[in-house]
Design an enzyme around this catalytic site. Structure first.
Site, PDB file in Angstrom:
ATOM      1  N   CYS A   1      -5.011 -12.669  -0.165  1.00 13.30           N
ATOM      2  CA  CYS A   1      -5.163 -11.459   0.648  1.00 13.30           C
ATOM      3  C   CYS A   1      -4.472 -11.616   1.997  1.00 13.30           C
ATOM      4  O   CYS A   1      -4.704 -12.588   2.721  1.00 13.30           O
ATOM      5  CB  CYS A   1      -6.649 -11.161   0.843  1.00 13.30           C
TER       6      CYS A   1
ATOM      7  N   CYS B   1      -9.886 -15.328   1.383  1.00 13.31           N
ATOM      8  CA  CYS B   1      -9.325 -15.244   0.034  1.00 13.31           C
ATOM      9  C   CYS B   1      -7.814 -15.521   0.100  1.00 13.31           C
ATOM     10  O   CYS B   1      -7.103 -14.899   0.895  1.00 13.31           O
ATOM     11  CB  CYS B   1      -9.608 -13.874  -0.563  1.00 13.31           C
TER      12      CYS B   1
ATOM     13  N   GLU C   1      -6.656  -1.227  10.332  1.00 14.69           N
ATOM     14  CA  GLU C   1      -5.881  -0.310   9.520  1.00 14.69           C
ATOM     15  C   GLU C   1      -6.801   0.520   8.635  1.00 14.69           C
ATOM     16  O   GLU C   1      -7.839   0.054   8.184  1.00 14.69           O
ATOM     17  CB  GLU C   1      -4.869  -1.082   8.670  1.00 14.69           C
TER      18      GLU C   1
ATOM     19  N   GLY D   1     -11.569  -6.652   6.046  1.00 15.47           N
ATOM     20  CA  GLY D   1     -12.913  -7.120   6.334  1.00 15.47           C
ATOM     21  C   GLY D   1     -13.807  -7.259   5.121  1.00 15.47           C
ATOM     22  O   GLY D   1     -13.544  -6.709   4.051  1.00 15.47           O
TER      23      GLY D   1
ATOM     24  N   CYS E   1      -3.481  -2.682  -1.876  1.00 16.82           N
ATOM     25  CA  CYS E   1      -4.584  -3.636  -1.784  1.00 16.82           C
ATOM     26  C   CYS E   1      -4.094  -4.984  -1.285  1.00 16.82           C
ATOM     27  O   CYS E   1      -3.130  -5.529  -1.800  1.00 16.82           O
ATOM     28  CB  CYS E   1      -5.216  -3.855  -3.152  1.00 16.82           C
TER      29      CYS E   1
ATOM     30  N   CYS F   1      -9.488   4.751   2.677  1.00 19.52           N
ATOM     31  CA  CYS F   1      -9.805   3.327   2.591  1.00 19.52           C
ATOM     32  C   CYS F   1     -10.093   2.844   4.012  1.00 19.52           C
ATOM     33  O   CYS F   1      -9.249   2.946   4.897  1.00 19.52           O
ATOM     34  CB  CYS F   1      -8.609   2.599   1.972  1.00 19.52           C
TER      35      CYS F   1
ATOM     36  N   CYS G   1     -10.798 -10.631   9.088  1.00 21.05           N
ATOM     37  CA  CYS G   1     -11.847 -10.827   8.070  1.00 21.05           C
ATOM     38  C   CYS G   1     -12.541 -12.158   8.279  1.00 21.05           C
ATOM     39  O   CYS G   1     -11.928 -13.140   8.714  1.00 21.05           O
ATOM     40  CB  CYS G   1     -11.246 -10.781   6.663  1.00 21.05           C
TER      41      CYS G   1
HETATM   42  N1  SAH Z   1     -13.492  -8.035   1.332  1.00 24.32           N
HETATM   43  C1  SAH Z   1     -13.770  -6.982   0.399  1.00 24.32           C
HETATM   44  C2  SAH Z   1     -13.089  -5.709   0.797  1.00 24.32           C
HETATM   45  C3  SAH Z   1     -11.584  -5.742   0.713  1.00 24.32           C
HETATM   46  S1  SAH Z   1     -11.206  -4.866  -0.686  1.00 24.32           S
HETATM   47  C4  SAH Z   1     -13.406  -7.434  -1.015  1.00 24.32           C
HETATM   48  O1  SAH Z   1     -12.843  -8.506  -1.154  1.00 24.32           O
HETATM   49  O2  SAH Z   1     -13.743  -6.762  -1.973  1.00 24.32           O
HETATM   50  C5  SAH Z   1      -9.623  -5.133  -1.059  1.00 24.32           C
HETATM   51  C6  SAH Z   1      -9.393  -5.215  -2.559  1.00 24.32           C
HETATM   52  O3  SAH Z   1      -8.030  -5.573  -2.752  1.00 24.32           O
HETATM   53  C7  SAH Z   1     -10.221  -6.344  -3.156  1.00 24.32           C
HETATM   54  O4  SAH Z   1     -10.558  -6.114  -4.478  1.00 24.32           O
HETATM   55  C8  SAH Z   1      -9.246  -7.477  -3.031  1.00 24.32           C
HETATM   56  O5  SAH Z   1      -9.568  -8.536  -3.834  1.00 24.32           O
HETATM   57  C9  SAH Z   1      -7.944  -6.806  -3.407  1.00 24.32           C
HETATM   58  N2  SAH Z   1      -6.777  -7.554  -2.930  1.00 24.32           N
HETATM   59  C10 SAH Z   1      -6.721  -8.378  -1.872  1.00 24.32           C
HETATM   60  N3  SAH Z   1      -5.501  -8.914  -1.755  1.00 24.32           N
HETATM   61  C11 SAH Z   1      -4.765  -8.420  -2.772  1.00 24.32           C
HETATM   62  C12 SAH Z   1      -3.399  -8.573  -3.160  1.00 24.32           C
HETATM   63  N4  SAH Z   1      -2.565  -9.373  -2.484  1.00 24.32           N
HETATM   64  N5  SAH Z   1      -2.974  -7.897  -4.238  1.00 24.32           N
HETATM   65  C13 SAH Z   1      -3.818  -7.068  -4.909  1.00 24.32           C
HETATM   66  N6  SAH Z   1      -5.087  -6.867  -4.573  1.00 24.32           N
HETATM   67  C14 SAH Z   1      -5.566  -7.546  -3.513  1.00 24.32           C
END
Ligand code: SAH
Length: 343
Positions: A116, A113, A89, A158, A332, A102, A109
């Site tokens: 996510c 986390c 995506e 990722g 995000c 983005c 990934c």
């Molecule tokens: N793996 C990298 C790139 C992904 S960035 C990273 O973790 O930074 C995606 C951003 O959105 C990151 O800051 C991540 O922590 C945030 N994110 C992930 N899941 C989320 C959620 N459910 N709600 C809000 N932000 C989230």
């Protein structure tokens, strides 16, 4: 195998085509063509036919197939893209005078986390640099003329630091002249805190870095970000502090997903302030975006605002990223191919 056309640097094109003028002509043609061409043409103006034929034969052209395009009311557009059998995506986010893209660096990934949505997909494969550049090209070709693409964030699916060679190449190509020529500081690579990759990135790239921190104690962080057990917060902060001294002009961001009752207390804000001492980072507060099957919740808006106010009162720049595109699951952490997997 050489990198595919969208991932070749001007220098590489110059040596393959025999002149810098031809290399520039190819790049101008590549970025001047909208929509993305479905096949490479037999000839490109300004490039000797034999040199172009040789290059064309050496770099297969695989533009992504747009499986789905979903636009929300604010213009945020989520693309489900197929590179062959690989689904990813990308999101185009317009603001009044410019757009941000983005980009995904992996399908699925390598990290896990808990907050996510991409985690639920598992790991598909690393994307190549040309596949990252093509996401930008596709979004740029569809951006409204009054809001051209000026920013790229590696914040899609990722973990960029787990695919760093290809990410560094994509950043290099995206910042090269004559096109697309984004400023290095307009490209932000976001990481969940993979320390060795961050170290190499900061050494080799002038682009901006975003650290997804999300917690102020190692215990809470490890609950949210499992590999937090390997690289503690103090080590991440020490690296950022070192880089702030070495590259004071680099933009640095700290991403902090606010989850109700987990990391949103005043005490967290105070610890965050202390952790960031000596680091000029801007904090991006992201109220948690829920997805099906997760038991976390975003704090009430008043708590989000209070957290921000506490940081601001101590002189720390902190922005709240109220979700955009939440209705189409493009916000995000919501990139999990809801459309593609529902088929
Ligand atoms: N793996 C990298 C790139 C992904 S960035 C990273 O973790 O930074 C995606 C951003 O959105 C990151 O800051 C991540 O922590 C945030 N994110 C992930 N899941 C989320 C959620 N459910 N709600 C809000 N932000 C989230």
């Amino acid at each position: 195998m050489i990198p595919r056309l969208p991932a070749l640097t001007i220098d590489e094109l110059t040596s393959r085509l025999g002149s810098a003028a031809r290399a520039r002509a190819v790049v101008r043609w590549l970025y001047g063509t909208a929509p993305l061409p479905q096949a490479l043409p037999a000839a490109v103006p300004g490039v000797a036919a034999a040199a172009w034929r040789t290059l064309r034969a050496a770099t297969p052209w695989n533009p992504p197939l747009v499986r789905e395009r979903q636009a929300s009311a604010d213009g945020t557009t989520k693309y489900a893209l197929a590179f062959g059998a690989t689904l990813v995506e990308a999101v185009r986010i317009p603001s009044p005078r410019r757009s941000t893209v983005c980009v995904s660096s992996q399908s699925g990934c390598t990290r896990r986390c808990v907050f996510c949505a991409t985690r639920t997909l598992g790991f598909g494969r690393h994307l190549r640099a040309d596949e990252m550049v093509l996401q930008v090209m596709l979004a740029a070709a569809e951006a409204p003329p009054e809001a051209p693409v000026r920013n790229v964030v590696f914040m899609g699916m990722g973990e960029p630091m787990d695919n760093l060679g290809e990410v560094l190449r994509a950043v290099r190509v995206l910042t090269q002249s004559p096109a697309p020529l984004l400023r290095a500081r307009s490209i932000t690579v976001s990481t969940s805190g993979v320390l060795p990759g961050m170290r190499r990135f900061l050494r080799e790239s002038p682009a901006s870095l975003a650290l997804s921190l999300h917690a102020t104690t190692d215990d809470v962080r490890a609950r949210l970000v499992p590999h937090g057990r390997i690289w503690p917060i103090a080590a991440l902060m020490a690296l950022l502090r070192e880089d702030a001294a070495r590259h004071p002009r680099r933009e640095c961001f700290v991403e902090y997903v606010l989850c109700a009752g987990v990391n949103d207390a005043d005490a967290d804000a105070d610890r965050l302030l202390r952790l960031l001492d000596g680091i000029g980072a801007r904090v991006n507060l992201i109220p948690y975006n829920a997805f099906p099957g997760s038991d976390l919740a975003p704090p009430p808006s008043a708590r989000v605002l209070a957290f921000q106010a506490r940081l601001a009162a101590a002189g720390r720049r902190a922005f709240i990223r109220w979700p955009r595109g939440r209705a189409i699951a493009a916000a995000c952490g919501q990139l999990a191919l809801a459309t593609a997997t529902a088929e």
